[in-house]
Design an enzyme around this catalytic site. Structure first.
Site, PDB file in Angstrom:
ATOM      1  N   TYR A 105       0.838  -1.198   0.000  1.00 25.89           N
ATOM      2  CA  TYR A 105       0.000   0.000   0.000  1.00 25.89           C
ATOM      3  C   TYR A 105       0.878   1.255   0.000  1.00 25.89           C
ATOM      4  CZ  TYR A 105      -4.502  -2.299   1.213  1.00 25.89           C
ATOM      5  OH  TYR A 105      -5.659  -3.036   1.219  1.00 25.89           O
ATOM      6  N   GLY A 112      -4.985  -3.201   7.011  1.00 23.84           N
ATOM      7  CA  GLY A 112      -5.408  -3.735   8.310  1.00 23.84           C
ATOM      8  C   GLY A 112      -4.211  -4.284   9.086  1.00 23.84           C
ATOM      9  N   ASP A 114      -4.245  -6.517  11.265  1.00 18.17           N
ATOM     10  CA  ASP A 114      -4.309  -7.996  11.344  1.00 18.17           C
ATOM     11  C   ASP A 114      -3.653  -8.628  10.122  1.00 18.17           C
ATOM     12  OD1 ASP A 114      -6.398  -7.011   9.713  1.00 18.17           O
ATOM     13  OD2 ASP A 114      -7.880  -8.471  10.410  1.00 18.17           O
ATOM     14  N   ARG A 115      -3.843  -7.996   8.952  1.00 18.56           N
ATOM     15  CA  ARG A 115      -3.219  -8.525   7.722  1.00 18.56           C
ATOM     16  C   ARG A 115      -1.705  -8.410   7.830  1.00 18.56           C
ATOM     17  NH1 ARG A 115      -6.153  -5.390   2.884  1.00 18.56           N
ATOM     18  NH2 ARG A 115      -4.848  -6.779   1.644  1.00 18.56           N
ATOM     19  N   THR A 138     -14.099 -12.386   9.860  1.00 18.84           N
ATOM     20  CA  THR A 138     -15.373 -11.744   9.513  1.00 18.84           C
ATOM     21  C   THR A 138     -15.341 -11.382   8.028  1.00 18.84           C
ATOM     22  OG1 THR A 138     -15.183 -10.764  11.695  1.00 18.84           O
ATOM     23  CG2 THR A 138     -16.964  -9.958  10.279  1.00 18.84           C
TER      24      THR A 138
HETATM   25  N1  LIG Z   1     -17.851 -18.875  18.153  1.00 13.91           N
HETATM   26  C1  LIG Z   1     -17.714 -18.102  17.078  1.00 13.91           C
HETATM   27  N2  LIG Z   1     -17.951 -16.776  17.173  1.00 13.91           N
HETATM   28  C2  LIG Z   1     -17.792 -15.966  16.099  1.00 13.91           C
HETATM   29  N3  LIG Z   1     -17.410 -16.428  14.880  1.00 13.91           N
HETATM   30  C3  LIG Z   1     -17.169 -17.727  14.732  1.00 13.91           C
HETATM   31  C4  LIG Z   1     -17.296 -18.638  15.810  1.00 13.91           C
HETATM   32  N4  LIG Z   1     -16.953 -19.882  15.369  1.00 13.91           N
HETATM   33  C5  LIG Z   1     -16.631 -19.741  14.061  1.00 13.91           C
HETATM   34  N5  LIG Z   1     -16.784 -18.475  13.662  1.00 13.91           N
HETATM   35  C6  LIG Z   1     -16.516 -17.980  12.309  1.00 13.91           C
HETATM   36  O1  LIG Z   1     -15.326 -17.234  12.404  1.00 13.91           O
HETATM   37  C7  LIG Z   1     -15.478 -15.989  11.729  1.00 13.91           C
HETATM   38  C8  LIG Z   1     -14.728 -14.927  12.519  1.00 13.91           C
HETATM   39  O2  LIG Z   1     -13.382 -15.295  12.557  1.00 13.91           O
HETATM   40  P1  LIG Z   1     -12.329 -14.506  13.451  1.00 13.91           P
HETATM   41  O3  LIG Z   1     -12.701 -14.603  14.889  1.00 13.91           O
HETATM   42  O4  LIG Z   1     -10.997 -14.981  13.038  1.00 13.91           O
HETATM   43  O5  LIG Z   1     -12.612 -13.042  12.912  1.00 13.91           O
HETATM   44  P2  LIG Z   1     -12.193 -11.652  13.480  1.00 13.91           P
HETATM   45  O6  LIG Z   1     -10.725 -11.670  13.728  1.00 13.91           O
HETATM   46  O7  LIG Z   1     -13.041 -11.259  14.631  1.00 13.91           O
HETATM   47  O8  LIG Z   1     -12.576 -10.764  12.253  1.00 13.91           O
HETATM   48  P3  LIG Z   1     -11.749  -9.772  11.319  1.00 13.91           P
HETATM   49  O9  LIG Z   1     -10.280  -9.931  11.678  1.00 13.91           O
HETATM   50  O10 LIG Z   1     -12.049 -10.202   9.925  1.00 13.91           O
HETATM   51  O11 LIG Z   1     -12.279  -8.446  11.667  1.00 13.91           O
HETATM   52  C9  LIG Z   1     -16.954 -15.701  11.641  1.00 13.91           C
HETATM   53  O12 LIG Z   1     -17.237 -15.081  10.409  1.00 13.91           O
HETATM   54  C10 LIG Z   1     -17.600 -17.067  11.741  1.00 13.91           C
HETATM   55  O13 LIG Z   1     -17.973 -17.544  10.456  1.00 13.91           O
HETATM   56  C1  LIG Z   2     -10.310  -6.214   6.067  1.00 14.25           C
HETATM   57  C2  LIG Z   2     -10.321  -6.374   7.564  1.00 14.25           C
HETATM   58  C3  LIG Z   2     -11.690  -6.009   8.117  1.00 14.25           C
HETATM   59  C4  LIG Z   2     -10.062  -7.855   7.875  1.00 14.25           C
HETATM   60  O1  LIG Z   2     -10.050  -8.059   9.240  1.00 14.25           O
HETATM   61  C5  LIG Z   2      -9.203  -5.527   8.236  1.00 14.25           C
HETATM   62  O2  LIG Z   2      -7.952  -5.972   7.840  1.00 14.25           O
HETATM   63  C6  LIG Z   2      -9.336  -4.051   7.916  1.00 14.25           C
HETATM   64  O3  LIG Z   2     -10.161  -3.381   8.473  1.00 14.25           O
HETATM   65  N1  LIG Z   2      -8.480  -3.549   7.004  1.00 14.25           N
HETATM   66  C7  LIG Z   2      -8.414  -2.150   6.602  1.00 14.25           C
HETATM   67  C8  LIG Z   2      -8.535  -2.023   5.108  1.00 14.25           C
HETATM   68  C9  LIG Z   2      -7.431  -2.738   4.330  1.00 14.25           C
HETATM   69  O4  LIG Z   2      -6.744  -3.636   4.822  1.00 14.25           O
HETATM   70  O5  LIG Z   2      -7.254  -2.361   3.150  1.00 14.25           O
END
Ligand SMILES: Nc1ncnc2c1ncn2[C@@H]1O[C@H](COP(=O)(O)OP(=O)(O)OP(=O)(O)O)[C@@H](O)[C@H]1O
Ligand SMILES: CC(C)(CO)[C@@H](O)C(=O)NCCC(=O)O
Length: 280
Positions: A105, A112, A114-115, A138
Site C-alpha cells: 500500500y 489492516g 491484522d493482515r 469476519t
Molecule cells: N464462536 C464463534 N464466534 C464468532 N465467529 C465464529 C465462531 N466460530 C466460528 N466463527 C466464524 O469465524 C469468523 C470470525 O473469525 P475470526 O474470529 O478470526 O474473525 P475476526 O478476527 O473477529 O474478524 P476480522 O479480523 O475479519 O475483523 C466468523 O465469520 C464465523 O464464520
Molecule cells: C479487512 C479487515 C476487516 C479484515 O479483518 C481488516 O484488515 C481491515 O479493516 N483492514 C483495513 C482495510 C485494508 O486492509 O485495506
C-alpha cells in the site's frame, strides 16, 4: 507481564505473556452485542479473565492490534482502564516495513493491522518461498508475499457469515433459509449435502443453494487467485497458502490440493507479539 490483544470484528483474542515466553496461547471472547445497554461493563466482565492471571496479577503493558471502529475501540480502552488502571496501552500501527515485510500500500496505515501481523508471522515461519496469507475471519483477506517479503497486494472478500448477512439484509424473502444456516441448523444442512451434490455444486432447495453458492464463490475466487499467483511467482519457489482465522478450517477444504496449504490458528496474535517486540 504483558498482554497482546487482537481485536477483530467478530471476536477479541488475547495472550498474556511473560517477556521470555515463546508460545502464544490465545484466549478468545465475543464482543457484547450492539444492543447491550452497558457495553463497557459487559466487555470488562468478559475481558477480566483474559487480563488477570490465576494469582491475581495483571499486565504492566497491553499491546493492541485493532481493526474495529472507534466506538468499540473506546469500549476496549475504557474496559481495560477499569480492570487494570495501572497498565499502559500501546496501539500498534502498520509500518511501511518491519520484520523483512514491505507493505504494497502507498499509505501503509490503510492496511489492516491484522493482515500485516499475519504476513510478518507467515514470512518469519516460511519466508524462503512465496506466500498467500489468508485470514478467514469476519472478512476474508488474501495477501501475496514474494519470497523476499515484498507484499504484492491483496484481496478483501466477505467472510462466511458476512455473505449470509448480506443476503439477509438485501433479500428479506430469503430470510427463513438464511436463518436456518445462521442458527446452526445451517451446519446440519451443509453436513447433509450428499457428496455427489457437493461435487455437482447445485442446490434443489433454497438453503442448500445458498450454502453451495458461498462454497463456490469462495472456492473459485480463492483457487483462481492462487493459481494465477502460483504461476506468476514460479521463479521464486512453490507458493504456500497459510490460513488462519475462525473459518480457516472450512476454507482449507475448498482449496485445490495442488496448492500446498497449512492452517496456522495463532498467526495474527503471534504476529502481534512479533511486531510489538520488533526493533523498528
Ligand atoms: N464462536 C464463534 N464466534 C464468532 N465467529 C465464529 C465462531 N466460530 C466460528 N466463527 C466464524 O469465524 C469468523 C470470525 O473469525 P475470526 O474470529 O478470526 O474473525 P475476526 O478476527 O473477529 O474478524 P476480522 O479480523 O475479519 O475483523 C466468523 O465469520 C464465523 O464464520
Ligand atoms: C479487512 C479487515 C476487516 C479484515 O479483518 C481488516 O484488515 C481491515 O479493516 N483492514 C483495513 C482495510 C485494508 O486492509 O485495506
Amino acid at each position: 507481564m504483558n498482554c497482546y490483544i487482537d481485536a477483530g470484528n467478530s471476536r477479541i483474542k488475547a495472550h498474556l505473556a511473560r517477556r521470555s515466553q515463546k508460545d502464544v496461547e490465545p484466549a478468545m471472547i465475543d464482543w457484547p452485542p450492539a444492543t447491550e445497554p452497558d457495553a463497557v461493563g459487559a466487555l470488562a466482565t468478559r475481558l477480566e479473565p483474559l487480563l488477570v492471571d490465576e494469582k491475581g496479577r495483571s499486565p504492566k503493558q497491553i499491546v493492541l492490534a485493532s481493526v474495529v471502529e472507534d466506538r468499540r475501540r473506546e469500549w476496549l480502552e475504557t474496559a481495560i482502564a477499569e480492570i487494570c488502571p495501572q497498565a499502559q496501552c500501546r496501539w500498534l500501527t502498520v509500518p511501511r516495513k518491519c520484520c523483512h515485510v514491505r507493505v504494497a500500500y502507498e499509505s501503509p496505515e490503510g492496511l489492516g493491522i491484522d493482515r500485516f501481523c499475519a504476513m510478518i508471522e507467515a514470512h518469519a515461519r516460511h519466508g524462503d518461498r512465496p506466500l498467500a496469507v489468508i485470514n478467514a475471519g469476519t472478512a476474508i483477506t488474501l495477501d501475496v508475499l514474494g519470497a523476499d517479503g515484498q507484499h504484492l497486494g491483496g484481496l478483501i472478500l466477505p467472510g462466511w457469515r458476512a455473505q449470509l448477512e448480506a443476503l439477509r439484509v438485501t433479500t428479506p424473502a430469503l430470510g427463513a433459509a438464511v436463518e436456518s444456516l445462521e442458527t446452526g441448523e445451517g451446519g446440519a444442512v451443509s453436513a447433509e449435502i450428499p457428496e455427489a451434490t457437493r461435487r455437482l455444486g447445485l442446490g434443489a432447495d433454497t438453503a442448500t443453494a445458498i450454502e453451495l453458492g458461498r462454497h463456490w464463490l469462495l472456492a473459485s475466487g480463492v483457487n483462481q487467485m492462487l493459481a494465477v499467483w502460483q504461476e506468476r511467482l514460479a521463479d521464486e519457489g512453490e507458493l504456500l497458502a497459510v490460513l488462519s482465522g475462525g473459518d480457516a478450517g472450512r476454507l482449507v477444504d475448498l482449496i485445490d490440493p495442488a496448492i500446498e496449504q497449512r492452517v496456522e490458528d495463532d498467526l495474527v496474535l503471534s504476529g502481534v507479539v512479533r511486531l510489538a517486540r520488533a526493533r523498528r
